[in-house]
Enzyme design. Structure first.
Site, mmCIF file in Angstrom:
data_model
loop_
_atom_site.group_PDB
_atom_site.id
_atom_site.type_symbol
_atom_site.label_atom_id
_atom_site.label_comp_id
_atom_site.label_asym_id
_atom_site.label_seq_id
_atom_site.Cartn_x
_atom_site.Cartn_y
_atom_site.Cartn_z
ATOM 1 N N CYS A 91 0.655 -1.145 0.008
ATOM 2 C CA CYS A 91 0.028 0.042 0.116
ATOM 3 C C CYS A 91 0.679 1.374 -0.041
ATOM 4 C CB CYS A 91 -0.890 -0.066 1.198
ATOM 5 S SG CYS A 91 -1.758 1.458 1.311
ATOM 6 N N CYS A 132 -1.451 1.693 -3.177
ATOM 7 C CA CYS A 132 -2.221 2.973 -3.200
ATOM 8 C C CYS A 132 -1.565 4.226 -2.958
ATOM 9 C CB CYS A 132 -2.950 2.669 -1.645
ATOM 10 S SG CYS A 132 -3.385 0.718 -1.357
ATOM 11 N N LYS A 171 0.334 5.317 -6.055
ATOM 12 C CA LYS A 171 -0.690 5.521 -7.269
ATOM 13 C C LYS A 171 -1.726 6.548 -7.066
ATOM 14 C CE LYS A 171 -4.586 4.120 -6.342
ATOM 15 N NZ LYS A 171 -5.211 2.912 -6.531
ATOM 16 N N TYR A 185 -8.564 -3.606 -11.608
ATOM 17 C CA TYR A 185 -8.202 -2.318 -10.795
ATOM 18 C C TYR A 185 -7.225 -1.490 -11.337
ATOM 19 C CZ TYR A 185 -11.036 -2.998 -6.139
ATOM 20 O OH TYR A 185 -12.133 -3.261 -5.263
ATOM 21 N N GLU A 228 -6.627 1.659 -13.582
ATOM 22 C CA GLU A 228 -6.190 3.109 -12.719
ATOM 23 C C GLU A 228 -4.961 3.534 -13.565
ATOM 24 O OE1 GLU A 228 -7.630 2.431 -8.351
ATOM 25 O OE2 GLU A 228 -5.658 1.681 -8.903
ATOM 26 N N HIS A 257 -27.701 20.962 -2.209
ATOM 27 C CA HIS A 257 -27.493 21.544 -3.525
ATOM 28 C C HIS A 257 -26.730 22.623 -3.836
ATOM 29 C CE1 HIS A 257 -29.400 22.533 -7.457
ATOM 30 N NE2 HIS A 257 -29.583 23.509 -6.836
ATOM 31 N N GLU A 310 -26.280 14.656 -4.858
ATOM 32 C CA GLU A 310 -27.647 15.052 -4.327
ATOM 33 C C GLU A 310 -28.528 13.962 -5.295
ATOM 34 O OE1 GLU A 310 -29.765 18.887 -5.550
ATOM 35 O OE2 GLU A 310 -27.839 19.256 -6.696
HETATM 36 P P1 NDP Z 1 -7.339 -8.352 -10.711
HETATM 37 O O1 NDP Z 1 -7.597 -9.600 -10.299
HETATM 38 O O2 NDP Z 1 -8.487 -7.343 -10.254
HETATM 39 O O3 NDP Z 1 -7.562 -8.108 -12.274
HETATM 40 C C1 NDP Z 1 -6.429 -9.018 -13.001
HETATM 41 C C2 NDP Z 1 -7.003 -8.756 -14.581
HETATM 42 O O4 NDP Z 1 -5.886 -9.271 -15.438
HETATM 43 C C3 NDP Z 1 -8.362 -9.251 -14.759
HETATM 44 O O5 NDP Z 1 -8.968 -8.360 -16.005
HETATM 45 C C4 NDP Z 1 -7.879 -10.558 -15.593
HETATM 46 O O6 NDP Z 1 -9.003 -10.953 -16.441
HETATM 47 C C5 NDP Z 1 -6.607 -10.320 -16.119
HETATM 48 N N1 NDP Z 1 -5.925 -11.642 -16.408
HETATM 49 C C6 NDP Z 1 -5.487 -12.399 -15.495
HETATM 50 N N2 NDP Z 1 -4.825 -13.427 -16.027
HETATM 51 C C7 NDP Z 1 -4.503 -13.108 -17.458
HETATM 52 C C8 NDP Z 1 -3.542 -13.532 -18.239
HETATM 53 N N3 NDP Z 1 -3.186 -14.686 -18.424
HETATM 54 N N4 NDP Z 1 -3.700 -12.798 -19.707
HETATM 55 C C9 NDP Z 1 -4.397 -11.663 -19.894
HETATM 56 N N5 NDP Z 1 -5.303 -11.225 -18.823
HETATM 57 C C10 NDP Z 1 -5.262 -11.849 -17.704
HETATM 58 O O7 NDP Z 1 -5.936 -7.837 -10.222
HETATM 59 P P2 NDP Z 1 -5.305 -6.473 -10.093
HETATM 60 O O8 NDP Z 1 -3.764 -6.772 -10.184
HETATM 61 O O9 NDP Z 1 -5.831 -5.440 -11.164
HETATM 62 O O10 NDP Z 1 -5.516 -6.242 -8.593
HETATM 63 C C11 NDP Z 1 -5.284 -7.028 -7.736
HETATM 64 C C12 NDP Z 1 -5.922 -6.687 -6.446
HETATM 65 O O11 NDP Z 1 -5.355 -5.393 -5.850
HETATM 66 C C13 NDP Z 1 -7.482 -6.319 -6.661
HETATM 67 O O12 NDP Z 1 -8.453 -7.404 -6.904
HETATM 68 C C14 NDP Z 1 -7.638 -5.442 -5.711
HETATM 69 O O13 NDP Z 1 -8.370 -6.111 -4.560
HETATM 70 C C15 NDP Z 1 -6.440 -4.563 -5.081
HETATM 71 N N6 NDP Z 1 -6.342 -3.456 -5.659
HETATM 72 C C16 NDP Z 1 -7.298 -2.254 -5.181
HETATM 73 C C17 NDP Z 1 -7.276 -0.949 -5.681
HETATM 74 C C18 NDP Z 1 -8.179 -0.101 -5.001
HETATM 75 O O14 NDP Z 1 -8.773 -0.291 -4.024
HETATM 76 N N7 NDP Z 1 -8.296 1.347 -5.704
HETATM 77 C C19 NDP Z 1 -6.170 -0.624 -6.811
HETATM 78 C C20 NDP Z 1 -5.344 -1.575 -7.096
HETATM 79 C C21 NDP Z 1 -5.538 -2.900 -6.547
HETATM 80 P P3 NDP Z 1 -10.338 -11.659 -16.140
HETATM 81 O O15 NDP Z 1 -11.216 -10.669 -15.588
HETATM 82 O O16 NDP Z 1 -10.673 -12.438 -17.308
HETATM 83 O O17 NDP Z 1 -10.010 -12.757 -15.275
#
Ligand code: NDP
Length: 452
Positions: A43, A48, A51, A178, A182, A435, A440
């Site tokens: 984080c 976080c 970022k 995410y 982002e 408002h 709102e």
């Molecule tokens: P996620 O699991 O959210 O997303 C991974 C993405 O990669 C998905 O779109 C997935 O597709 C894709 N993917 C997985 N494997 C492959 C592959 N072999 N080839 C192509 N695409 C692939 O992971 P993130 O890394 O984005 O984030 C991890 C976690 O970190 C989040 O779930 C969240 O809990 C936390 N986080 C929170 C934030 C916040 O609160 N603002 C900010 C950043 C992270 P598919 O959907 O098809 O599985």
């Protein structure tokens, strides 16, 4: 049996540090913590915090443009990545110092080295020394993973993005979660030409369909070249760039490729197998509702358990662990109705069930409105925002609240209180609007747009 410590924590991220300092500071327990990398964990050091600072940095170009519409004679200058990165690094150093001090002031002894489990009450540090503890807490977090494909080593992950010597002119971001979404927004705002490949039909799988549809539309409007149903086949070095072959038949060269294809638990090579601590399908440490593993003296919290991988959840899990184990007050962690924000541009704030999940569960009514917000509309932008409530027909309770708007992260925290309290649609209705604001609209939606 006497131990060196009451508690030994492995991992100095948000969850581990909170558990260590509360156990030591509030219960007088003798606590030690080992961290092999930087204090503050994902984080603070590579997630976080940096970022969000990059999100802020990336929003100024649009602000300057909009200021002109408000009568300011002002022109965007040039973004200086090196200057920003220097300030960012200094801020992270400061925060790491804060984390170290929090531990020190609470009387926690820290070891700047890797630790592994030897038996249910013993850890071994990288220097070979062994420490015993009545309780051991694993808070080792997670790490980004890259898909297994030819040339994957040429790509970077979110860990590397903050350290780039210079910003690339073009980048391909792979993934639709995410992190991918982002960083697509951040880098686009900083002037990088961003292409994003997502293998599925729509980004942000699992979130409300209408909300993610709008985020996706707005990302494209802002110039992100988003390709749905597309993945990388292979990549190879091409001069200074990386040549990427895609499943859609195209072949293009990018300065950088960033994988945001998910994260894995940091649970390898820490001695879990020999002790019989169970791991799940994705390698996560399996725990019960009190964060206890199958070995009673070993607990685990945060991303290494792959429950809900968010900083405030890891902190809650750490506090509940201390409450349960050191204060004699068994406290399960409540993972229901967690509000969360995705810092895309525009942001998405969400709590509770998506329309799709709610409709599978029970008959619902959907209240939604999408409009051009005043500030951006005056500046000549066509940006739209979305306010949406998913309501149970039977109980009238708001099952889900979804907001796509600038500042949605700030809004959803407050809406989250109402939803967590079990507010009904009528509770929202009898709350007077503030408002003129965007939010709102969340209390002025009269008729459902549809039932399901
Ligand atoms: P996620 O699991 O959210 O997303 C991974 C993405 O990669 C998905 O779109 C997935 O597709 C894709 N993917 C997985 N494997 C492959 C592959 N072999 N080839 C192509 N695409 C692939 O992971 P993130 O890394 O984005 O984030 C991890 C976690 O970190 C989040 O779930 C969240 O809990 C936390 N986080 C929170 C934030 C916040 O609160 N603002 C900010 C950043 C992270 P598919 O959907 O098809 O599985």
């Amino acid at each position: 049996m006497s131990f060196d410590y009451d508690l030994f924590v492995i991992g100095g991220g948000s969850g581990g540090v909170r558990a260590a300092r509360v156990a030591a500071g509030e219960t007088g327990a003798k606590v030690a913590l080992a961290e092999e990398d930087r204090y503050g964990g994902t984080c603070v050091i590579r997630g976080c915090v940096p970022k969000k600072l990059m999100v802020f940095a990336s929003e100024y170009a649009d602000m300057v443009e909009d200021a002109k519409s408000y009568g300011w004679s002002i022109a965007p200058g040039k973004f200086d990545w090196t200057a920003f990165r220097g300030k960012l690094e200094a801020e992270l150093d400061r925060l790491e110092g804060v984390y170290r001090n929090l531990l020190k002031n609470a009387g926690v002894e820290s070891f700047d080295q890797r630790a592994r489990l030897v038996d249910p009450h013993t850890v071994e540090l990288a220097d070979g020394s062994r420490k015993t503890a009545r309780h051991i807490l694993l808070a080792t977090g997670g790490r980004p993973v890259k898909p297994d494909m030819p040339g994957a080593e040429l790509g970077i992950t979110s860990n590397d993005i903050f350290h780039l010597p210079e910003l690339p002119k073009s980048i391909l971001i792979v993934g639709g979660g995410y992190i991918a979404c982002e960083f697509a927004g951040i880098l686009n705002g900083l002037g990088v030409a961003v292409t994003q490949f997502y293998r599925g039909a729509q980004i942000l799988r699992g979130f409300d369909g209408e909300a993610r549809g709008l985020v996706s539309e707005e990302m494209c409007q802002r110039g992100i070249d988003l390709h749905l149903g597309t993945n990388i086949l292979e990549m190879a070095r091409d001069g200074d760039g990386i040549r990427v072959k895609a499943t859609n038949g195209t072949e293009r060269v990018f300065d950088q490729v960033m994988f945001a294809t998910g994260r894995a638990a940091n649970a390898d090579d820490i001695g879990l197998e020999a002790l019989g601590v169970a791991r799940g399908r994705k390698g996560e440490v399996v725990v019960d509702e009190y964060s206890q593993t199958g070995v009673p003296s070993i607990h685990a919290i945060g991303d290494v358990t792959d429950r809900v991988n968010l900083t405030p959840v890891a902190i809650r899990e750490g506090m509940a662990f201390v409450e349960t184990v050191f204060k004699g007050n068994p406290t399960p962690v409540d993972h229901a109705l967690i509000p969360t924000a995705i810092f895309t541009q525009p942001e998405m704030g969400t709590v509770g069930l998506s329309e799709e999940d709610a409709a599978e569960q029970e008959p619902i009514e959907v209240y939604a409105t999408s409009f051009k917000p005043m500030q951006q509309s005056f500046a000549g932008r066509s940006d739209r925002v979305l306010m949406k409530l998913v309501v149970s027909k039977a109980t009238r309770k708001v099952l889900g609240c979804h907001i796509v708007a600038p500042g949605a992260g700030e809004m959803i925290q407050l809406a989250g209180v109402a939803v967590k309290m079990g507010a009904t649609k009528e509770d929202f209705d009898r709350t007077v609007a503030v408002h003129p604001t965007m939010s709102e609209e969340i209390v002025t939606m009269k008729a459902p747009v549809r039932s399901a």
